[in-house]
Write a protein that holds these residues in place. Structure first.
Motif, mmCIF file in Angstrom:
data_model
loop_
_atom_site.group_PDB
_atom_site.id
_atom_site.type_symbol
_atom_site.label_atom_id
_atom_site.label_comp_id
_atom_site.label_asym_id
_atom_site.label_seq_id
_atom_site.Cartn_x
_atom_site.Cartn_y
_atom_site.Cartn_z
ATOM 1 N N PRO A 58 56.307 41.346 39.941
ATOM 2 C CA PRO A 58 54.830 40.741 39.608
ATOM 3 C C PRO A 58 53.775 41.728 39.676
ATOM 4 C CG PRO A 58 55.588 39.971 41.462
ATOM 5 C CD PRO A 58 56.659 40.760 41.152
ATOM 6 N N TRP A 105 52.258 34.181 46.469
ATOM 7 C CA TRP A 105 52.434 35.606 46.865
ATOM 8 C C TRP A 105 53.450 35.445 48.217
ATOM 9 C CZ3 TRP A 105 52.288 39.398 43.829
ATOM 10 C CH2 TRP A 105 51.440 39.418 42.416
ATOM 11 N N ILE A 123 55.072 34.950 38.600
ATOM 12 C CA ILE A 123 55.915 35.200 39.827
ATOM 13 C C ILE A 123 57.413 34.449 39.657
ATOM 14 C CG2 ILE A 123 56.355 35.541 42.439
ATOM 15 C CD1 ILE A 123 53.423 35.470 42.760
ATOM 16 N N PRO A 142 50.019 42.204 40.170
ATOM 17 C CA PRO A 142 48.517 41.336 40.879
ATOM 18 C C PRO A 142 47.444 41.553 39.540
ATOM 19 C CG PRO A 142 49.429 42.623 42.644
ATOM 20 C CD PRO A 142 50.218 42.993 41.291
ATOM 21 N N ALA A 171 49.482 36.674 39.366
ATOM 22 C CA ALA A 171 50.386 37.590 38.679
ATOM 23 C C ALA A 171 50.353 37.664 37.224
ATOM 24 C CB ALA A 171 52.051 37.288 39.059
#
Length: 448
Positions: free
Chosen positions: A425, A272, A439, A427, A435
């Motif tokens: 993506p 992330w 991602i 979550p 994701a």
């Protein structure tokens, strides 16, 4: 531009529908009102649960009276085939004994000792990462697993046993649901738990591989040839109260949670963080400039990465790897004029607390600079728990806050990252916040 977050469900749905949504994704199963509520009640035919966002209530449960609110078995039941009786799942005297043995291995001075292994893993990750369109979660999983094996057992992920554990764990991730029947139905302890066969079999294979590592290390310790790494430290530490060390089976339990907690959570946060850097190229450039300091394997370089650390902290705020924690009330309580009965589930949600509309300025915005504002400093004290808090705070929190910024900076020293069109993506929470379809980023060689 606001970083993506999952959709919320309607305020009212049936228990059956909630269970279906929960199994698919715990985050999108929750209503939007939880981002502004101090406390919310959820009822089932068998028990009541209460999600708490009010900082003083969170403090009561995690810091002031943790023994009155032990970890609930409901969510953890699904992990028992892999984690056994590890420190992540235990309570009471068993947990205290485990922490007395484990904690010394992660004391401040040990971070300096493990830093060369982290450095080597970050260098290997930088060499390994491909250019072009790349699913970055696979890369961060590889890097985080490498850190665990190098710091715990002094072996790189290319080692045959290490590689086997890593690949088997990927299979376990795909088969492990976040929800076990015990999350909704209070099964008696004598009743056998129902686990999917592939989940159970995968956990058994992982534990067998870990057992080989533990057995080999025990022989090296006996022969006086063991490296001075985390595994040796933990296996030779004597509980000061009982005079005992971990048995081989107990050590397998602990290594399983070290791998789960230290690999899965770090991989999530790093992926992330890289996506956020692609969304915010100005911050990416600041990290890349700081990363020029990474030219010597010296723990002191970490002091030269303050922006990178702020970026990683902000990533943990927006995408906490462990989105929810569940505790159980052991005696009658009264919170916000609600009578809490023994056996009630108390849900503490970093996901909602970190984005709470009545606590944070611009809660859904990505802003690493917020940590230097009055609001950011106050929320850091009262509403920021990516590693939990109090007695059960993650033992490896300091470890993670070195590993994450180090690997993030090292990768961005050599490559630039940008988003891939039509690959935003979404979550979702399974073992950690990942994701839905990975991602995807475009990686290019950085001109230094």
């Amino acid at each position: 531009m606001i970083p993506p977050k999952p959709p919320s469900r309607p305020d009212r749905v049936s228990l059956r529908r909630y269970a279906q949504l929960f199994r698919q994704d715990i985050l999108s199963a929750q209503p939007a009102r939880l981002y502004r509520a101090w406390m919310a009640e959820f009822r089932t035919p068998f028990f009541r649960s209460y999600l708490m966002n009010q900082p003083d209530l969170v403090k009561t449960v995690l810091k002031d009276r943790p023994e009155a609110f032990p970890k609930s078995d409901r969510i953890g039941e699904g992990l028992r085939p892999l984690l056994g009786n590890s420190v992540f799942l235990t309570n009471g005297e068993t947990w205290k004994r485990q922490r007395r043995i484990i904690d010394p291995a992660f004391e401040g001075g040990r971070l300096r000792e493990t830093f060369p292994a982290m450095w080597d893993a970050s260098e290997a990750a930088a060499r390994r990462v491909p250019l072009g369109e790349t699913e970055i979660e696979a890369q961060t999983s590889h890097a985080a697993a490498d850190v665990i094996f190098r710091t715990l057992f002094s072996i790189p992920i290319e080692n045959e046993l290490a590689s086997a554990v890593f690949h088997e764990f990927r299979a376990y991730q795909r088969s492990q649901p976040i929800l076990n029947l015990a999350a909704f139905v209070p099964l008696p302890r004598w009743m056998p738990r129902l686990f999917r066969r592939d989940t159970r079999d995968s956990a058994a294979r992982i534990r067998a591989l870990i057992s080989q590592l533990v057995t080999e290390r025990a022989a090296e310790i006996a022969n006086g040839t063991a490296p001075d790494d985390l595994a040796t430290k933990i296996m030779t530490t004597v509980d000061p109260e009982t005079g005992e060390t971990f048995s081989p089976d107990e050590m397998v339990d602990q290594v399983a949670i070290f791998f789960l907690a230290g690999h899965e959570t770090s991989a999530s946060a790093l992926a992330w963080a890289l996506y956020l850097m692609a969304l915010y190229p100005d911050w990416q450039e600041k990290v890349a400039v700081e990363a020029q300091a990474l030219d010597t394997c010296n723990f002191a370089v970490m002091s030269k990465l303050p922006v990178t650390r702020d970026v990683f902290r902000e990533t943990l705020r927006l995408y906490p790897p462990v989105p929810m924690m569940v505790r159980e009330a052991t005696c009658p309580e009264q919170f916000r004029d609600r009578d809490i009965k023994p056996g009630s589930q108390l849900v503490l949600s970093p996901w909602h607390l970190h984005r709470h509309e009545r606590l944070w300025d611009r809660p859904d915005d990505f802003d690493p600079g917020r940590w230097h504002t009055e609001n950011g400093k106050a929320c850091a004290r009262d509403a920021y728990i990516p590693f939990s808090a109090g007695a059960r705070v993650c033992t490896g929190a300091g470890f993670a806050m070195v590993e994450g910024p180090l690997i993030l900076a090292r990768l961005l020293r050599d490559v630039s990252v940008s988003t891939v069109p039509n690959r935003t993506p979404v979550p979702v929470a399974h073992l950690t916040v990942r994701a839905k379809d990975g991602i995807w980023l475009n990686l290019q060689k950085r001109q230094r």
